[in-house]
Write a protein that holds these residues in place. Structure first.
Motif, mmCIF file in Angstrom:
data_model
loop_
_atom_site.group_PDB
_atom_site.id
_atom_site.type_symbol
_atom_site.label_atom_id
_atom_site.label_comp_id
_atom_site.label_asym_id
_atom_site.label_seq_id
_atom_site.Cartn_x
_atom_site.Cartn_y
_atom_site.Cartn_z
ATOM 1 N N SER A 8 37.805 -23.840 -22.669
ATOM 2 C CA SER A 8 38.443 -22.590 -23.075
ATOM 3 C C SER A 8 39.949 -22.570 -22.858
ATOM 4 C CB SER A 8 37.825 -21.419 -22.299
ATOM 5 O OG SER A 8 36.454 -21.319 -22.576
ATOM 6 N N PHE A 33 41.380 -9.309 -27.158
ATOM 7 C CA PHE A 33 40.139 -8.842 -27.787
ATOM 8 C C PHE A 33 40.444 -7.929 -28.975
ATOM 9 C CE2 PHE A 33 38.297 -9.257 -23.290
ATOM 10 C CZ PHE A 33 37.936 -10.567 -23.507
ATOM 11 N N ALA A 52 41.320 -15.321 -27.589
ATOM 12 C CA ALA A 52 40.139 -14.499 -27.318
ATOM 13 C C ALA A 52 39.132 -15.273 -26.465
ATOM 14 C CB ALA A 52 39.492 -14.046 -28.631
ATOM 15 N N ALA A 56 37.943 -14.201 -22.768
ATOM 16 C CA ALA A 56 36.528 -14.049 -22.421
ATOM 17 C C ALA A 56 36.158 -14.920 -21.226
ATOM 18 C CB ALA A 56 35.657 -14.400 -23.633
ATOM 19 N N GLU A 57 36.691 -16.124 -21.169
ATOM 20 C CA GLU A 57 36.427 -17.013 -20.031
ATOM 21 C C GLU A 57 37.002 -16.432 -18.747
ATOM 22 O OE1 GLU A 57 34.253 -19.701 -18.732
ATOM 23 O OE2 GLU A 57 34.942 -20.620 -20.599
ATOM 24 N N GLN A 60 34.707 -13.541 -17.747
ATOM 25 C CA GLN A 60 33.444 -14.033 -17.193
ATOM 26 C C GLN A 60 33.636 -14.593 -15.792
ATOM 27 O OE1 GLN A 60 30.438 -13.549 -17.811
ATOM 28 N NE2 GLN A 60 29.483 -15.056 -16.479
ATOM 29 N N ARG A 91 33.540 -6.151 -21.176
ATOM 30 C CA ARG A 91 32.439 -7.059 -21.527
ATOM 31 C C ARG A 91 31.994 -6.910 -22.991
ATOM 32 N NH1 ARG A 91 28.777 -9.436 -18.124
ATOM 33 N NH2 ARG A 91 29.322 -7.977 -16.477
ATOM 34 N N ALA A 94 34.499 -8.457 -25.346
ATOM 35 C CA ALA A 94 34.527 -9.911 -25.256
ATOM 36 C C ALA A 94 33.389 -10.530 -26.070
ATOM 37 C CB ALA A 94 34.432 -10.355 -23.797
ATOM 38 N N VAL A 95 32.202 -9.980 -25.949
ATOM 39 C CA VAL A 95 31.046 -10.491 -26.695
ATOM 40 C C VAL A 95 31.302 -10.382 -28.192
ATOM 41 C CG1 VAL A 95 28.598 -10.098 -27.215
ATOM 42 C CG2 VAL A 95 29.403 -10.048 -24.837
ATOM 43 N N LEU A 98 33.994 -12.891 -29.360
ATOM 44 C CA LEU A 98 33.468 -14.258 -29.486
ATOM 45 C C LEU A 98 32.613 -14.401 -30.743
ATOM 46 C CD1 LEU A 98 32.599 -15.129 -25.788
ATOM 47 C CD2 LEU A 98 34.566 -15.884 -27.132
ATOM 48 N N GLN A 129 29.437 -16.698 -24.430
ATOM 49 C CA GLN A 129 28.960 -15.460 -25.045
ATOM 50 C C GLN A 129 27.619 -15.029 -24.439
ATOM 51 O OE1 GLN A 129 28.004 -15.698 -29.242
ATOM 52 N NE2 GLN A 129 28.974 -13.708 -29.570
ATOM 53 N N LEU A 132 28.142 -13.589 -20.944
ATOM 54 C CA LEU A 132 28.698 -12.230 -20.968
ATOM 55 C C LEU A 132 27.654 -11.217 -21.407
ATOM 56 C CD1 LEU A 132 32.193 -13.089 -22.393
ATOM 57 C CD2 LEU A 132 31.772 -11.886 -20.246
#
Length: 135
Positions: A8, A33, A52, A56-57, A60, A91, A94-95, A98, A129, A132
């Motif tokens: 990532s 995001f 992004a 997200a990483e 998480q 969260r 982020a999902v 991704l 993904q 998360l």
């Protein structure tokens, strides 16, 4: 965007993004995001997709308490200063971001198709993904 690995943070866009997070904190994550999810952008550029994924990483790592994927010491310190419940509202964003990164309207998967590591990259993003979504 130069890439040196499937992780990532293993590309120029993510490396620059880390510096933004250290300087701007949560706002940088939210912005990454928001850009990925902007309905006015017909195709998500590779750099924005990479940002992004890095966001997200980072999220998480904080939510799980596992900072192993984070190699930058400054980013680790920033995460260490957060309260456990901070950032949890990000969260769902982020999902969804991704999902867009992996989708047909994203340059990033297409740029990986030419590389031999495309499967490893995709599995890494899908793993992120799923993590998360699970929590």
């Amino acid at each position: 965007m130069d890439t040196w690995g499937t992780g990532s943070f293993e590309n120029d866009a993510a490396a620059a993004f880390v510096k933004e997070v250290i300087e701007d904190g949560q706002v940088a994550l939210e912005e990454a995001f928001d850009v990925a999810l902007d309905p006015d952008i017909s195709e998500l550029e590779a750099e924005e997709g990479a940002r992004a994924v890095a966001a997200a990483e980072t999220l998480q790592a904080h939510l799980s308490g596992d900072s192993e994927p984070i190699s930058d010491q400054g980013l680790r310190e920033w995460l260490g200063d957060l309260l456990p419940e901070e950032l949890s509202e990000l969260r769902p964003l982020a999902v969804e971001a991704l999902e867009r990164v992996l989708g047909p309207d994203s340059e990033l998967p297409a740029s990986w198709e030419a590389a031999q590591d495309t499967r490893e990259w995709r599995q890494g993003v899908e793993r992120l993904q799923a993590a998360l979504r699970a929590d």
